[in-house]
Write a protein that holds these residues in place. Structure first.
Motif, PDB file in Angstrom:
ATOM      1  N   SER A   5       0.844  -1.192   0.000  1.00  0.00           N
ATOM      2  CA  SER A   5       0.000   0.000   0.000  1.00  0.00           C
ATOM      3  C   SER A   5       0.881   1.245   0.000  1.00  0.00           C
ATOM      4  O   SER A   5       2.053   1.194   0.366  1.00  0.00           O
ATOM      5  CB  SER A   5      -0.943   0.015   1.207  1.00  0.00           C
ATOM      6  OG  SER A   5      -0.224   0.129   2.404  1.00  0.00           O
ATOM      7  N   PHE A  57      -5.525   9.951  -0.800  1.00  0.00           N
ATOM      8  CA  PHE A  57      -6.018   8.589  -0.972  1.00  0.00           C
ATOM      9  C   PHE A  57      -4.910   7.592  -0.674  1.00  0.00           C
ATOM     10  O   PHE A  57      -3.733   7.931  -0.662  1.00  0.00           O
ATOM     11  CB  PHE A  57      -6.585   8.383  -2.375  1.00  0.00           C
ATOM     12  CG  PHE A  57      -5.596   8.644  -3.484  1.00  0.00           C
ATOM     13  CD1 PHE A  57      -4.892   7.600  -4.073  1.00  0.00           C
ATOM     14  CD2 PHE A  57      -5.364   9.932  -3.947  1.00  0.00           C
ATOM     15  CE1 PHE A  57      -3.976   7.838  -5.092  1.00  0.00           C
ATOM     16  CE2 PHE A  57      -4.460  10.180  -4.968  1.00  0.00           C
ATOM     17  CZ  PHE A  57      -3.759   9.129  -5.543  1.00  0.00           C
ATOM     18  N   ARG A  60      -4.063   0.299  -2.257  1.00  0.00           N
ATOM     19  CA  ARG A  60      -3.688  -0.976  -1.641  1.00  0.00           C
ATOM     20  C   ARG A  60      -3.866  -2.083  -2.668  1.00  0.00           C
ATOM     21  O   ARG A  60      -4.874  -2.138  -3.364  1.00  0.00           O
ATOM     22  CB  ARG A  60      -4.570  -1.235  -0.429  1.00  0.00           C
ATOM     23  CG  ARG A  60      -4.240  -2.503   0.313  1.00  0.00           C
ATOM     24  CD  ARG A  60      -5.016  -2.555   1.634  1.00  0.00           C
ATOM     25  NE  ARG A  60      -4.716  -3.786   2.319  1.00  0.00           N
ATOM     26  CZ  ARG A  60      -5.541  -4.825   2.408  1.00  0.00           C
ATOM     27  NH1 ARG A  60      -6.733  -4.765   1.853  1.00  0.00           N
ATOM     28  NH2 ARG A  60      -5.180  -5.906   3.050  1.00  0.00           N
ATOM     29  N   GLU A  71      -7.485  -1.528  -4.263  1.00  0.00           N
ATOM     30  CA  GLU A  71      -8.384  -0.690  -3.484  1.00  0.00           C
ATOM     31  C   GLU A  71      -7.856   0.734  -3.474  1.00  0.00           C
ATOM     32  O   GLU A  71      -6.649   0.947  -3.411  1.00  0.00           O
ATOM     33  CB  GLU A  71      -8.448  -1.159  -2.027  1.00  0.00           C
ATOM     34  CG  GLU A  71      -8.890  -2.578  -1.845  1.00  0.00           C
ATOM     35  CD  GLU A  71      -8.802  -3.057  -0.406  1.00  0.00           C
ATOM     36  OE1 GLU A  71      -9.397  -4.102  -0.126  1.00  0.00           O
ATOM     37  OE2 GLU A  71      -8.148  -2.374   0.437  1.00  0.00           O
ATOM     38  N   LEU A  73      -8.732   4.028  -1.154  1.00  0.00           N
ATOM     39  CA  LEU A  73      -9.447   4.562   0.008  1.00  0.00           C
ATOM     40  C   LEU A  73      -9.349   6.072  -0.031  1.00  0.00           C
ATOM     41  O   LEU A  73      -8.258   6.619  -0.227  1.00  0.00           O
ATOM     42  CB  LEU A  73      -8.810   4.065   1.303  1.00  0.00           C
ATOM     43  CG  LEU A  73      -8.780   2.573   1.569  1.00  0.00           C
ATOM     44  CD1 LEU A  73      -7.742   1.857   0.735  1.00  0.00           C
ATOM     45  CD2 LEU A  73      -8.520   2.323   3.038  1.00  0.00           C
ATOM     46  N   ASP A  74     -10.479   6.770   0.134  1.00  0.00           N
ATOM     47  CA  ASP A  74     -10.453   8.224   0.188  1.00  0.00           C
ATOM     48  C   ASP A  74     -11.242   8.699   1.400  1.00  0.00           C
ATOM     49  O   ASP A  74     -11.838   7.896   2.111  1.00  0.00           O
ATOM     50  CB  ASP A  74     -10.940   8.856  -1.122  1.00  0.00           C
ATOM     51  CG  ASP A  74     -12.413   8.630  -1.414  1.00  0.00           C
ATOM     52  OD1 ASP A  74     -13.243   8.710  -0.488  1.00  0.00           O
ATOM     53  OD2 ASP A  74     -12.746   8.389  -2.579  1.00  0.00           O
ATOM     54  N   LYS A 114     -14.562   6.066   2.112  1.00  0.00           N
ATOM     55  CA  LYS A 114     -14.971   4.865   1.375  1.00  0.00           C
ATOM     56  C   LYS A 114     -13.755   4.202   0.758  1.00  0.00           C
ATOM     57  O   LYS A 114     -12.696   4.808   0.584  1.00  0.00           O
ATOM     58  CB  LYS A 114     -15.990   5.198   0.294  1.00  0.00           C
ATOM     59  CG  LYS A 114     -15.423   5.976  -0.866  1.00  0.00           C
ATOM     60  CD  LYS A 114     -16.478   6.234  -1.912  1.00  0.00           C
ATOM     61  CE  LYS A 114     -16.084   7.343  -2.855  1.00  0.00           C
ATOM     62  NZ  LYS A 114     -15.785   8.623  -2.226  1.00  0.00           N
ATOM     63  N   THR A 115     -13.943   2.936   0.431  1.00  0.00           N
ATOM     64  CA  THR A 115     -12.948   2.165  -0.305  1.00  0.00           C
ATOM     65  C   THR A 115     -13.621   1.671  -1.569  1.00  0.00           C
ATOM     66  O   THR A 115     -14.650   0.993  -1.503  1.00  0.00           O
ATOM     67  CB  THR A 115     -12.468   0.949   0.520  1.00  0.00           C
ATOM     68  OG1 THR A 115     -11.901   1.417   1.743  1.00  0.00           O
ATOM     69  CG2 THR A 115     -11.447   0.144  -0.266  1.00  0.00           C
ATOM     70  N   TRP A 117     -13.019  -0.727  -4.764  1.00  0.00           N
ATOM     71  CA  TRP A 117     -12.121  -1.843  -5.033  1.00  0.00           C
ATOM     72  C   TRP A 117     -12.529  -2.558  -6.318  1.00  0.00           C
ATOM     73  O   TRP A 117     -13.667  -2.428  -6.775  1.00  0.00           O
ATOM     74  CB  TRP A 117     -12.122  -2.824  -3.863  1.00  0.00           C
ATOM     75  CG  TRP A 117     -13.497  -3.333  -3.510  1.00  0.00           C
ATOM     76  CD1 TRP A 117     -14.372  -2.799  -2.610  1.00  0.00           C
ATOM     77  CD2 TRP A 117     -14.173  -4.452  -4.091  1.00  0.00           C
ATOM     78  NE1 TRP A 117     -15.536  -3.513  -2.589  1.00  0.00           N
ATOM     79  CE2 TRP A 117     -15.444  -4.540  -3.480  1.00  0.00           C
ATOM     80  CE3 TRP A 117     -13.828  -5.382  -5.070  1.00  0.00           C
ATOM     81  CZ2 TRP A 117     -16.373  -5.525  -3.824  1.00  0.00           C
ATOM     82  CZ3 TRP A 117     -14.757  -6.364  -5.395  1.00  0.00           C
ATOM     83  CH2 TRP A 117     -16.008  -6.429  -4.776  1.00  0.00           C
TER      84      TRP A 117
END
Length: 170
Positions: A5, A57, A60, A71, A73-74, A114-115, A117
């Motif tokens: 990540s 962000f 990952r 993924e 993520l933000d 949220k993520t 993916w």
């Protein structure tokens, strides 16, 4: 299982850095055949984090030997949502590309953000001929073959399969 990540600020230049991170990680894991679709997916999801979420962000990657999950993520609770635009619009097709390049994709929401993916199978594009791949991208341009996004759900996923795209809520 392989995992990596990297955190990025909301600077638009970091879309390029995220693509480089994904490409170099895929190559270092011996997954050169997955680098191209993973880079296309992270490009879209990182751009969305910057443009729509307006936050930094985290990217990952997790590879389990058969597939790779990517993924992003933000920090926004606003859900990811495919949109329909006119054919001559210059925006709005990114999540359709994510859909067309992945086995399944979705979003998980939390109070912190949220993520979004996507899962790409090893060799998934190697078994696809050029005509099918071109058709997949053209479908993204006109919005064909895309499940509707989750509504009123904290988490959901879109799964490709058969003739029907079923939305599953967890």
């Amino acid at each position: 299982m392989l995992e990596a990540s990297c955190d990025f600020s909301g600077d638009p230049e970091n879309v390029r850095a995220a693509r480089r991170f994904v490409s170099e990680t895929a190559e270092s894991w011996g997954l050169g055949d997955l680098a191209w679709p993973l880079v296309q997916i992270v490009s879209e999801l990182a751009s969305n984090a910057i443009i729509h979420a307006g936050t930094g962000f985290v990217v990952r990657l997790v590879h389990d030997g058969e597939s790779t999950r990517i993924e992003v993520l933000d920090g926004s609770v606003r859900r990811a949502q495919p949109r329909r635009y006119e054919l001559d619009a210059t925006t709005g097709r990114g999540l359709r590309l994510v859909h067309n390049l992945s086995r399944e994709w979705g979003a998980l929401g939390s109070s912190k953000g949220k993520t979004v993916w996507a899962v790409v199978d090893s060799g998934s594009l190697l078994d696809t001929d050029a005509e099918d791949l071109a058709e997949s991208f053209l479908g993204a341009l006109d919005g064909d073959d895309v499940a509707e996004p989750p509504t009123n759900l904290k988490q959901g996923r879109h799964r490709r399969g058969g003739s029907d795209n079923e939305l599953l809520a967890a």
